[in-house]
Design a protein around this motif. Structure first.
Motif, PDB file in Angstrom:
ATOM      1  N   ASP A 522       0.828  -1.192   0.000  1.00  0.00           N
ATOM      2  CA  ASP A 522       0.000   0.000   0.000  1.00  0.00           C
ATOM      3  C   ASP A 522       0.871   1.254   0.000  1.00  0.00           C
ATOM      4  OD1 ASP A 522      -2.344   1.368   0.114  1.00  0.00           O
ATOM      5  OD2 ASP A 522      -2.418   1.390   2.320  1.00  0.00           O
ATOM      6  N   ASP A 523       1.925   1.240   0.823  1.00  0.00           N
ATOM      7  CA  ASP A 523       2.681   2.456   1.071  1.00  0.00           C
ATOM      8  C   ASP A 523       3.802   2.692   0.059  1.00  0.00           C
ATOM      9  OD1 ASP A 523       1.085   2.528   3.287  1.00  0.00           O
ATOM     10  OD2 ASP A 523       2.623   1.805   4.677  1.00  0.00           O
ATOM     11  N   PHE A 524       4.427   1.600  -0.387  1.00  0.00           N
ATOM     12  CA  PHE A 524       5.602   1.738  -1.235  1.00  0.00           C
ATOM     13  C   PHE A 524       5.197   2.128  -2.652  1.00  0.00           C
ATOM     14  CE2 PHE A 524       9.168  -0.486  -3.634  1.00  0.00           C
ATOM     15  CZ  PHE A 524      10.078   0.541  -3.417  1.00  0.00           C
ATOM     16  N   GLN A 525       5.762   3.235  -3.141  1.00  0.00           N
ATOM     17  CA  GLN A 525       5.385   3.714  -4.471  1.00  0.00           C
ATOM     18  C   GLN A 525       6.462   3.411  -5.498  1.00  0.00           C
ATOM     19  OE1 GLN A 525       2.248   5.271  -4.763  1.00  0.00           O
ATOM     20  NE2 GLN A 525       2.159   4.507  -2.651  1.00  0.00           N
ATOM     21  N   GLY A 526       7.610   2.915  -5.042  1.00  0.00           N
ATOM     22  CA  GLY A 526       8.687   2.613  -5.971  1.00  0.00           C
ATOM     23  C   GLY A 526       8.561   1.213  -6.517  1.00  0.00           C
ATOM     24  N   THR A 527       9.639   0.702  -7.137  1.00  0.00           N
ATOM     25  CA  THR A 527       9.580  -0.624  -7.740  1.00  0.00           C
ATOM     26  C   THR A 527      10.676  -1.554  -7.218  1.00  0.00           C
ATOM     27  OG1 THR A 527      10.928   0.205  -9.546  1.00  0.00           O
ATOM     28  CG2 THR A 527       8.544   0.177  -9.895  1.00  0.00           C
ATOM     29  N   VAL A 528      11.763  -0.990  -6.673  1.00  0.00           N
ATOM     30  CA  VAL A 528      12.906  -1.822  -6.295  1.00  0.00           C
ATOM     31  C   VAL A 528      13.383  -1.449  -4.898  1.00  0.00           C
ATOM     32  CG1 VAL A 528      15.298  -2.413  -6.842  1.00  0.00           C
ATOM     33  CG2 VAL A 528      13.650  -2.070  -8.692  1.00  0.00           C
ATOM     34  N   VAL A 529      13.736  -2.481  -4.126  1.00  0.00           N
ATOM     35  CA  VAL A 529      14.382  -2.242  -2.840  1.00  0.00           C
ATOM     36  C   VAL A 529      15.790  -2.822  -2.924  1.00  0.00           C
ATOM     37  CG1 VAL A 529      14.329  -2.672  -0.360  1.00  0.00           C
ATOM     38  CG2 VAL A 529      12.180  -2.473  -1.637  1.00  0.00           C
ATOM     39  N   VAL A 530      16.782  -1.966  -2.657  1.00  0.00           N
ATOM     40  CA  VAL A 530      18.157  -2.466  -2.592  1.00  0.00           C
ATOM     41  C   VAL A 530      18.451  -2.642  -1.107  1.00  0.00           C
ATOM     42  CG1 VAL A 530      20.570  -2.029  -3.124  1.00  0.00           C
ATOM     43  CG2 VAL A 530      18.768  -1.250  -4.692  1.00  0.00           C
ATOM     44  N   ASP A 531      18.607  -3.900  -0.696  1.00  0.00           N
ATOM     45  CA  ASP A 531      18.687  -4.183   0.741  1.00  0.00           C
ATOM     46  C   ASP A 531      20.065  -4.703   1.107  1.00  0.00           C
ATOM     47  OD1 ASP A 531      17.883  -4.506   3.349  1.00  0.00           O
ATOM     48  OD2 ASP A 531      17.129  -6.541   3.031  1.00  0.00           O
ATOM     49  N   TYR A 684      28.646  -4.617  -5.992  1.00  0.00           N
ATOM     50  CA  TYR A 684      28.280  -4.566  -4.568  1.00  0.00           C
ATOM     51  C   TYR A 684      27.492  -5.815  -4.174  1.00  0.00           C
ATOM     52  CZ  TYR A 684      29.424   0.411  -4.854  1.00  0.00           C
ATOM     53  OH  TYR A 684      30.066   1.599  -5.039  1.00  0.00           O
ATOM     54  N   PRO A 685      28.180  -6.892  -3.929  1.00  0.00           N
ATOM     55  CA  PRO A 685      27.447  -8.142  -3.682  1.00  0.00           C
ATOM     56  C   PRO A 685      26.606  -8.115  -2.402  1.00  0.00           C
ATOM     57  CG  PRO A 685      29.775  -8.441  -3.306  1.00  0.00           C
ATOM     58  CD  PRO A 685      29.618  -7.080  -3.878  1.00  0.00           C
ATOM     59  N   THR A 686      26.872  -7.166  -1.494  1.00  0.00           N
ATOM     60  CA  THR A 686      26.022  -7.121  -0.297  1.00  0.00           C
ATOM     61  C   THR A 686      24.688  -6.452  -0.596  1.00  0.00           C
ATOM     62  OG1 THR A 686      27.106  -5.076   0.334  1.00  0.00           O
ATOM     63  CG2 THR A 686      27.897  -7.095   1.386  1.00  0.00           C
ATOM     64  N   ALA A 687      24.588  -5.801  -1.759  1.00  0.00           N
ATOM     65  CA  ALA A 687      23.341  -5.106  -2.103  1.00  0.00           C
ATOM     66  C   ALA A 687      22.414  -6.082  -2.813  1.00  0.00           C
ATOM     67  CB  ALA A 687      23.643  -3.914  -3.000  1.00  0.00           C
ATOM     68  N   LYS A 688      21.334  -6.420  -2.157  1.00  0.00           N
ATOM     69  CA  LYS A 688      20.366  -7.320  -2.793  1.00  0.00           C
ATOM     70  C   LYS A 688      19.332  -6.485  -3.502  1.00  0.00           C
ATOM     71  CE  LYS A 688      20.137 -11.264   0.212  1.00  0.00           C
ATOM     72  NZ  LYS A 688      19.289 -11.619   1.313  1.00  0.00           N
ATOM     73  N   VAL A 689      19.180  -6.735  -4.803  1.00  0.00           N
ATOM     74  CA  VAL A 689      18.205  -5.981  -5.579  1.00  0.00           C
ATOM     75  C   VAL A 689      16.902  -6.768  -5.594  1.00  0.00           C
ATOM     76  CG1 VAL A 689      17.683  -4.983  -7.831  1.00  0.00           C
ATOM     77  CG2 VAL A 689      20.038  -4.972  -6.966  1.00  0.00           C
ATOM     78  N   LEU A 690      15.895  -6.198  -4.994  1.00  0.00           N
ATOM     79  CA  LEU A 690      14.641  -6.936  -4.840  1.00  0.00           C
ATOM     80  C   LEU A 690      13.478  -6.150  -5.398  1.00  0.00           C
ATOM     81  CD1 LEU A 690      15.266  -7.800  -1.086  1.00  0.00           C
ATOM     82  CD2 LEU A 690      15.423  -9.427  -2.972  1.00  0.00           C
ATOM     83  N   THR A 691      12.588  -6.853  -6.099  1.00  0.00           N
ATOM     84  CA  THR A 691      11.332  -6.213  -6.487  1.00  0.00           C
ATOM     85  C   THR A 691      10.447  -6.180  -5.245  1.00  0.00           C
ATOM     86  OG1 THR A 691      10.371  -8.316  -7.014  1.00  0.00           O
ATOM     87  CG2 THR A 691      11.492  -7.165  -8.819  1.00  0.00           C
ATOM     88  N   THR A 692       9.320  -5.516  -5.360  1.00  0.00           N
ATOM     89  CA  THR A 692       8.408  -5.451  -4.218  1.00  0.00           C
ATOM     90  C   THR A 692       8.068  -6.855  -3.731  1.00  0.00           C
ATOM     91  OG1 THR A 692       7.484  -3.429  -5.125  1.00  0.00           O
ATOM     92  CG2 THR A 692       6.202  -4.541  -3.418  1.00  0.00           C
ATOM     93  N   ASP A 693       7.734  -7.740  -4.689  1.00  0.00           N
ATOM     94  CA  ASP A 693       7.405  -9.124  -4.307  1.00  0.00           C
ATOM     95  C   ASP A 693       8.596  -9.810  -3.657  1.00  0.00           C
ATOM     96  OD1 ASP A 693       4.867  -8.940  -5.230  1.00  0.00           O
ATOM     97  OD2 ASP A 693       5.337  -9.750  -7.231  1.00  0.00           O
ATOM     98  N   GLY A 694       9.753  -9.593  -4.261  1.00  0.00           N
ATOM     99  CA  GLY A 694      10.959 -10.235  -3.741  1.00  0.00           C
ATOM    100  C   GLY A 694      11.267  -9.751  -2.336  1.00  0.00           C
ATOM    101  N   PHE A 695      11.085  -8.460  -2.109  1.00  0.00           N
ATOM    102  CA  PHE A 695      11.357  -7.893  -0.797  1.00  0.00           C
ATOM    103  C   PHE A 695      10.423  -8.499   0.251  1.00  0.00           C
ATOM    104  CE2 PHE A 695      10.579  -4.512   2.393  1.00  0.00           C
ATOM    105  CZ  PHE A 695      11.850  -4.462   2.940  1.00  0.00           C
ATOM    106  N   ILE A 696       9.146  -8.603  -0.123  1.00  0.00           N
ATOM    107  CA  ILE A 696       8.175  -9.186   0.811  1.00  0.00           C
ATOM    108  C   ILE A 696       8.527 -10.636   1.104  1.00  0.00           C
ATOM    109  CG2 ILE A 696       5.768  -9.945   0.975  1.00  0.00           C
ATOM    110  CD1 ILE A 696       5.106  -7.217  -0.436  1.00  0.00           C
ATOM    111  N   ASP A 697       8.909 -11.355   0.046  1.00  0.00           N
ATOM    112  CA  ASP A 697       9.309 -12.756   0.244  1.00  0.00           C
ATOM    113  C   ASP A 697      10.473 -12.854   1.213  1.00  0.00           C
ATOM    114  OD1 ASP A 697       7.391 -13.631  -1.395  1.00  0.00           O
ATOM    115  OD2 ASP A 697       8.693 -14.055  -3.118  1.00  0.00           O
ATOM    116  N   GLN A 698      11.428 -11.935   1.034  1.00  0.00           N
ATOM    117  CA  GLN A 698      12.607 -11.978   1.886  1.00  0.00           C
ATOM    118  C   GLN A 698      12.232 -11.688   3.337  1.00  0.00           C
ATOM    119  OE1 GLN A 698      16.483  -9.750   1.086  1.00  0.00           O
ATOM    120  NE2 GLN A 698      15.626  -8.744   2.892  1.00  0.00           N
ATOM    121  N   GLN A 699      11.388 -10.685   3.535  1.00  0.00           N
ATOM    122  CA  GLN A 699      10.966 -10.354   4.894  1.00  0.00           C
ATOM    123  C   GLN A 699      10.277 -11.555   5.532  1.00  0.00           C
ATOM    124  OE1 GLN A 699      12.781  -7.523   5.155  1.00  0.00           O
ATOM    125  NE2 GLN A 699      11.140  -6.596   6.357  1.00  0.00           N
TER     126      GLN A 699
END
Ligand SMILES: Nc1ncnc2c1ncn2[C@@H]1O[C@H](COP(=O)(O)OP(=O)(O)OP(=O)(O)O)[C@@H](O)[C@H]1O
Ligand SMILES: [Mg+2]
Lengths: 836, 279
Positions: A522-531, A684-699
């Motif tokens: 609902d809140d996230f308006q972007g497309t990618v989370v670099v975690d 930057y191998p510590t930077a995980k590039v995640l889509t919204t779905d991927g980020f949620i899956d990771q969480q």
């Protein structure tokens, strides 16, 4: 006389007491294993840290109002201080100490170590007495292109002296050559930490700013006391800095790591206590059954002149002996448990040195005391019942545990259950998780008291379809489950506890996931989370990552997030810092009062509140950073998105002013080309590039990992409960051997006997599972309300997982019946019919 | 004892112990259409021995017993304590195995049967009445009566069941648990259970051993009626010459051997035999 009797009884009942003993052994083993492990870890770290700091006479550093983590500094100090202190009379040698985030890549470009296991960059201290590290191979690093790494990382990454690698830090990635492999005292590295060591100048440049260090440490000349030295140094260190002795530093380090170990120990101990709680039901059940099976014998004793008190003492003595023996065995088994846990931890990356396990007197006495107390306490009621056996009972026909359900129990159980429910509901209303927790414990006990009232009708109801399905064996199973409501209830209660806790966790986690996921989408308006996976400011992504992404074509918006552990208005917690220019674009913050762009270094944005929580622009908040307390002014109030971005945040300049580290925990990106982001961050191998779905899956995955661990730990309680079912069945079968012999004589086949016992077990297991599920649902609902997880999401009932819990628990109940049912089927018909 | 209709009837029929008329062989009432040859042997033992233990401690509970039990007859198995009566009965009923020799039920050689087949045999072709503890405490009287049929997954033949219930006079007690029945009533339920499945043979081991003489007489009368009127076959172990007087035949055991038999025994003739045995 009574003592002789107790011993004879023990000998005669070895088999029956075995399950009791086993329940105690498992619980005590788990408890003592946990204690032994934590004591061992603490002891190991204490001596490691004491040795590491042994040469340090005094340390100079910035003051801090907060407890600091190991190696953390609140604020850098001037490197020039080292020259000043070197000239002080009594100082033998001095060094700068620099630490910060640094991490290397292995031969395949993957990061070595992680934020979870710990990563650390430090300077190689050239004064041996002040350097906790020793060289295992190669030499000390000199110059900007050289590093030394710890032996564990070298082993795991397959790196050695002479290998080239890349160092990640707060700045740009930089190439480096490994020139040395180090050890930390007697271990390869402390606690699985991945360490990168630079020379002094490089450490300052990479981990801090040139000319800035975290601390300065000195050794003392012979004959100069550390306290004297501290007194001589104190006037020279300047305002905002302090001097402490090496001993004080060691204590601080030990306390800091000790806190983590204690928390970890407490977590494990909680599960050990749950196992013992479950075990208490089994112990009580076993003694009840044994007492009832011996009614005639006890009545005979009474008839020939034993007092009720003597009979009670005999039973209590039996419990005490069982408790002592089982607890002692449990303590020994605890050593094996500790070894097992240590092996498990080292698989998870936490290396605990193979020292001797420490069994402190506290552990030994405490574990045995807990085991004995639980055993004896569980036998109190059965023993009291034994003392009340009328001498006349000796003359009656086989007296079985024909416990009728008393009205008093109905009232008491009902009342307790209502009271416990009231506490649980009250906890939800008052948003107090602790109250819900206390209510939960009370509810489990209350339902156990009420259990026998429910047992008969529930067993009848559950057994009805079994009757129809299985005919006479089913009918017999049903009647047997109904015949001793107390026994059935106690057996089911032990399973109930495990199932209640497991289903509570499943429900709670599902709701947490669902509300977190819903809010984020609902809140996230972007497309990618670099975690980065960073959980605090000690590691993370170089800000160069965000800068680089912002410059790329196709990237619309980039927002950095940093996290720091601080105190806000006196309460400890994490504070987020965001890019104020873009945060309102990247996240839906609803209406924003005030102006986010004007937060600066001393402004804070706060979620809108109502009633007593109402905020107004211009209000102040005090944030205590490790470097000191800072007053922030509320310059923006937002009405949406707090579930995702937190209920307050500051701008990046606020962190840059008050914190030494400049690392992004996450970078949020709005772009249509996810692939381009991945390509841009290849270095930057510590930077995980995640889509919204991927980020949620990771969480969700992170949560699942914790859940799995907790399920596994609760599993022990369930195993103990199943053991209890098996034991109760075995005792019941022993008690009913004449009946079984008769059934076999008139034509019940072995298969039918087995089926009958299995179904009886299934009815009990389903009863316990049902109660557990019910309680789990209520508790999860209350707890979710209490901690206020996404009011919108509310209680999510994960039907699938709950069905699995129910199915597994019930099937396990049937599995528990396997051995008892075989014994029942093998019963000697003639011996059984002949009686005795 | 409760004064119910059947009990009054029994009372009328119960002979005093001393003047028990020698029961005469009743004409066989053949409800069975199958042409059963008269005096068919239902259960038989041939050269049966049963040894407990080994070596010096060996006990020869049965030391070569050959005996047959014919259809439609009520037989008493008698002998001093320890003579092997129970052992023989258990072997005949498939509850125990013999050391040597052959046991047959109908044309089945029990030694050739596995546990499953033996269980089925006991369930379908044999009825039991033990001295005590005959009933499953969790089942009511009716359920106990129909237990072997229920175990077989069969429904009882309604008219036969009614006939048995009326014969044992327990219609008013059908939904009572064993703990709510008197000892005599419990034994009657056990007899009914043995009858309901229409077994080829009923074994009763001292069925009246725990009862007073009046309740005992009831049970004996039922057993005799079952043989006379319902065409059953019953073998009963007893110590009591009065009980033996209800039977058609008394077989005597001593030290694990057959020690004579009496046709149409009376309390007196059995007493005589036992006295002679004792000397
Ligand atoms: N399980 C056993 N182990 C050893 N000996 C046994 C066993 N069962 C029976 N016996 C012995 O076998 C012999 C015959 O026993 P059985 O029970 O058949 O006697 P019985 O004629 O039924 O006696 P009673 O009239 O007392 O019931 C006795 O000497 C007995 O001690
Ligand atoms: Mg006998």
């Amino acid at each position: 006389m009574i003592a002789t009797l107790t011993l004879r009884q023990l000998a005669a009942n070895k088999r029956r007491l075995l399950a009791t003993a086993f329940a105690v052994i498992l619980g005590v083993a788990f408890l003592s294993g946990t204690l032994i492990l934590t004591d061992t870890i603490r002891g190991t770290f204490d001596s490691l840290l004491a040795k590491a700091d042994a040469g340090t006479a005094a340390q100079i550093r910035a003051t801090s109002p907060l407890d600091r983590g190991y190696g953390d500094s609140s604020r850098p100090i001037d490197a020039g201080l080292v020259d000043t202190v070197r000239r002080v009379d009594g100082v033998a040698e001095a060094t700068v100490q620099v630490s910060g985030y640094a991490q290397i890549l292995d031969g395949e470009g993957k990061a070595v170590g992680s934020a979870q296991t710990g990563v650390l960059g430090q300077n190689w201290v050239t004064v041996p007495a002040l350097n906790p590290f020793t060289l295992d191979a190669g030499r000390a690093p000199t110059g900007p292109g050289e590093i030394a790494i710890d032996r564990r990382s070298a082993r795991l990454a397959g790196l050695g002296v002479g290998d080239h690698t890349t160092v990640l830090s707060a700045g740009e990635p930089r190439p480096a050559t490994i020139v040395g492999i180090t050890r930390f005292g007697s271990v390869d590295t402390p606690g699985g930490l991945s360490v990168v060591l630079f020379d002094d100048a490089t450490a300052q440049a990479v981990l801090n700013q040139p000319g800035q260090v975290d601390s300065v440490a000195v050794t003392a000349r012979p004959g100069v006391s550390h306290d004297d030295l501290v007194a001589r140094l104190a006037p020279l260190v300047g305002p905002g800095n302090e001097v402490i002795t090496g001993a004080a530093l060691t204590t601080e380090h030990q306390d800091d790591i000790g806190r983590d170990i204690s928390q970890f120990g407490l977590f494990l101990t909680m599960f050990a206590l749950i196992s013992l709680f479950v075990g208490a039901f089994i112990i009580s059940n076993t003694f009840s059954i044994i007492v009832s099976q011996r009614t005639r014998e006890m009545a005979l004793l009474r008839a020939v002149g034993a007092s009720g008190r003597q009979v009670r003492r005999a039973v209590m003595a039996e419990a005490a002996v069982t408790g002592v023996v089982a607890s002692a065995v449990g303590l020994v088994a605890g050593v094996a448990v500790a070894k097992g846990l240590r092996a498990l931890l080292s698989v998870l990356g936490v290396d605990i040195p193979l020292g001797t396990l420490r069994i402190t007197p506290f552990t030994a006495v405490g574990s045995v005391a807990v085991g004995v107390t639980i055993t004896v306490a569980s036998a109190v009621l059965p023993a009291r019942r034994a003392s009340r056996v009328a001498p006349l009972a000796a003359l009656r026909e086989v007296a079985q545990d024909r416990s009728a359900v008393s009205r008093a129990r109905m009232l008491l159980g009902g009342g307790l259950t209502m009271a416990a429910m009231a506490v649980v509901l009250g906890g939800r209303q008052a948003a107090s998780a602790a109250t819900v927790g206390i209510g939960a414990f009370a509810l489990l006990i209350a339902v156990s008291v009420l259990g026998p009232v429910l047992a008969r009708p529930v067993a009848a109801g559950l057994g009805a379809p079994v009757y129809r399905l299985r005919g006479m064996p089913g009918a017999i199973a049903r009647r047997n489950a109904m015949r001793n409501p107390k026994r059935t209830a106690r057996t089911a209660s032990s399973l109930m506890i495990g199932v209640a806790l497991v289903s509570f966790l499943a429900l709670f986690a599902a709701s947490v996931k669902s509300s977190g996921e819903g809010a984020f989408r609902d809140d996230f308006q972007g497309t990618v989370v670099v975690d980065s996976g960073a959980i605090d400011a000690s590691s993370g992504l170089s800000p160069a990552v965000a800068t680089g992404l912002a410059a790329r074509p196709g990237v619309r918006t980039v927002t950095e997030q940093r996290i720091a552990a601080v105190e806000t208005d006196g309460s400890a917690g994490f504070l987020n810092a965001y890019d104020t220019a873009t945060v309102a674009t990247m996240f839906d913050l609803g209406t924003v009062e005030g102006d986010l762009s004007r937060l600066g270094a001393d402004g804070i944005a706060v979620e809108a509140g109502t009633g007593p929580d109402a905020v107004r622009l211009g209000d102040t908040r005090t944030v205590t950073f490790p470097s000191g307390a800072v007053t922030f002014t509320v310059r923006a109030i937002y009405h949406h998105g707090a579930d995702t971005i937190g209920n307050r945040f500051v701008g990046l300049p606020a962190f840059e002013t008050n914190l030494p580290d400049r690392l992004d925990s996450r970078v949020y990106v709005d772009t249509d080309d996810v692939g381009a982001v991945s390509r841009a961050l290849a270095g930057y191998p510590t930077a995980k590039v995640l889509t919204t779905d991927g980020f949620i899956d990771q969480q969700n995955g992170d949560l699942d990992a914790v859940l799995t661990l907790m399920y596994a730990l609760l599993g022990l309680g369930v195993v103990i409960a199943l053991l209890g079912i098996a034991n109760t069945l075995a005792l019941s079968i022993h008690e009913r051997r004449r009946e079984l012999g008769l059934l076999r004589a008139v034509g019940m086949s072995r298969a039918q006997v087995r089926s009958s016992v299995r179904w009886e077990s299934a009815i009990i297991a389903v009863f316990g599972t049902g109660l557990g599920l019910g309680i789990g649902v209520v508790l999860a609902w209350a707890m979710i309300g209490a901690v206020g997880i996404g009011a919108s999401a509310g209680l999510v009932v994960p039907v699938g997982p709950l069905l699995i819990v129910a199915g597994v628990a019930s099937l396990a109940g049937v599995a528990a019946a396997v051995l008892p049912s075989r014994r029942a089927a093998r019963i000697d018909i003639l011996a059984a019919v002949a009686g005795a | 004892m409760l004064a119910g209709g059947p009990e009054r009837r029994v009372e009328g029929m119960t002979p005093t112990t001393t003047t028990n008329p020698a029961p005469t062989r009743s004409p066989r009432l053949p409800p069975d259409p199958a042409p059963v040859p008269p005096r068919r042997v239902v259960a038989g033992a041939t050269d049966v021995t049963k040894v407990y233990g080994a070596g010096d401690a060996a006990v020869h509970a049965l030391a070569g017993v050959t005996v047959g039990f014919e259809a439609g007859r009520f037989t008493a198995l008698m002998g001093p304590s320890g003579s092997g009566k129970s052992t023989l009965m258990h072997c005949l009923a498939g509850l125990d195995t013999v050391t040597t020799g052959v046991i047959t039920i109908g044309d089945a050689d029990l030694a050739t049967l596995g546990d499953k087949a033996l269980t089925r045999l006991r369930r379908d072709r044999i009825g039991f009445v033990f001295q005590s503890f005959n009933l499953i405490p969790t089942l009511d009287a009716l359920e106990n009566m129909t237990l072997p049929l229920s175990l077989a997954g069969r429904r009882p033949d309604r008219t036969w069941l009614d006939q048995v219930i009326d014969t044992v006079g327990l219609r008013a007690r059908l939904d009572h648990r064993p703990s709510e029945l008197s000892g005599g009533q419990q034994q009657r339920v056990a007899v009914a259970r043995a009858l309901v499945s229409r077994p080829e043979i009923i074994f009763a081991d001292e069925p009246t051993g725990n009862l007073d003489s009046r309740a005992g007489a009831e049970i004996l009368t039922f057993l005799r009626n079952a043989v006379r009127e319902l065409d059953q076959t019953v073998v009963m172990v007893t110590h009591d010459p009065t009980a033996a007087a209800y039977t058609d035949r008394a077989v005597f055991l001593a030290d694990g051997r057959i020690d004579g038999e009496l046709a149409d025994p009376t309390a007196a003739s059995v007493g005589d035999h036992l006295t002679r045995q004792g000397s």
